[in-house]
Design a protein around this motif. Structure first.
Motif, PDB file in Angstrom:
ATOM      1  N   HIS A   1      36.304  49.670  40.687  1.00 26.32           N
ATOM      2  CA  HIS A   1      34.909  48.905  40.963  1.00 26.32           C
ATOM      3  C   HIS A   1      34.674  48.172  39.901  1.00 26.32           C
ATOM      4  N   ILE A   2      35.746  47.377  39.680  1.00 26.50           N
ATOM      5  CA  ILE A   2      35.707  46.382  38.459  1.00 26.50           C
ATOM      6  C   ILE A   2      35.862  44.951  39.061  1.00 26.50           C
ATOM      7  N   GLY A   3      35.408  43.859  38.564  1.00 24.61           N
ATOM      8  CA  GLY A   3      35.487  42.424  38.992  1.00 24.61           C
ATOM      9  C   GLY A   3      36.693  41.733  38.209  1.00 24.61           C
TER      10      GLY A   3
ATOM     11  N   SER B   1      38.018  36.483  41.649  1.00 23.53           N
ATOM     12  CA  SER B   1      38.043  35.247  42.374  1.00 23.53           C
ATOM     13  C   SER B   1      39.302  34.700  42.277  1.00 23.53           C
ATOM     14  N   ASP B   2      39.951  34.714  40.949  1.00 25.64           N
ATOM     15  CA  ASP B   2      41.495  34.419  40.743  1.00 25.64           C
ATOM     16  C   ASP B   2      42.394  34.849  41.913  1.00 25.64           C
ATOM     17  N   ILE B   3      42.329  36.080  42.361  1.00 27.47           N
ATOM     18  CA  ILE B   3      43.243  36.566  43.241  1.00 27.47           C
ATOM     19  C   ILE B   3      42.800  36.207  44.561  1.00 27.47           C
ATOM     20  N   LEU B   4      41.636  36.001  44.983  1.00 20.73           N
ATOM     21  CA  LEU B   4      41.401  35.170  46.189  1.00 20.73           C
ATOM     22  C   LEU B   4      41.720  33.788  46.202  1.00 20.73           C
ATOM     23  N   ARG B   5      41.416  33.185  45.249  1.00 21.24           N
ATOM     24  CA  ARG B   5      41.807  31.529  45.036  1.00 21.24           C
ATOM     25  C   ARG B   5      43.266  31.537  45.141  1.00 21.24           C
ATOM     26  N   GLY B   6      44.071  32.515  44.709  1.00 23.08           N
ATOM     27  CA  GLY B   6      45.746  32.314  45.030  1.00 23.08           C
ATOM     28  C   GLY B   6      46.064  32.567  46.317  1.00 23.08           C
ATOM     29  N   ILE B   7      45.196  33.401  46.918  1.00 19.72           N
ATOM     30  CA  ILE B   7      45.719  33.651  48.503  1.00 19.72           C
ATOM     31  C   ILE B   7      45.347  32.450  49.259  1.00 19.72           C
TER      32      ILE B   7
ATOM     33  N   VAL C   1      43.834  48.540  41.214  1.00 22.00           N
ATOM     34  CA  VAL C   1      43.157  48.864  40.229  1.00 22.00           C
ATOM     35  C   VAL C   1      41.459  48.303  39.952  1.00 22.00           C
ATOM     36  N   MET C   2      41.504  47.429  40.501  1.00 26.24           N
ATOM     37  CA  MET C   2      40.034  46.654  40.430  1.00 26.24           C
ATOM     38  C   MET C   2      39.199  47.436  41.529  1.00 26.24           C
ATOM     39  N   ILE C   3      39.915  47.432  42.615  1.00 26.51           N
ATOM     40  CA  ILE C   3      39.062  48.121  43.804  1.00 26.51           C
ATOM     41  C   ILE C   3      38.938  49.362  43.520  1.00 26.51           C
TER      42      ILE C   3
END
Length: 69
Positions: free
Chosen positions: A33-35, A53-59, A28-30
């Motif tokens: 185009h929402i952050g 950033s939360d998603i990337l941090r989790g990865i 949905v974010m992609i």
């Protein structure tokens, strides 16, 4: 004088529920185009905000993580 928040804010926004799977939120974010995405409960009360950033941090912190199954 500058613009006010009321003049700039968006009132019709996408939201997700706390149990929504991360791949769905990421898509949905992609797509839109929402952050970030507000997270609301069953009464549409805000319970948090999930960011890219939360998603990337989790990865990074919990790898290996299987996002796209």
């Amino acid at each position: 004088a500058g613009d006010t928040v009321r003049e700039r804010m968006v009132t019709n926004i996408l939201t997700a529920r706390p149990l929504t799977e991360i791949p769905v939120v990421a898509e949905v974010m992609i797509t839109h185009h929402i952050g970030c995405l507000p997270i609301v409960d069953e009464r549409s009360v805000l319970v948090g905000v999930l960011t890219r950033s939360d998603i990337l941090r989790g990865i990074v912190n919990h790898a290996p993580i299987e996002l796209w199954t």
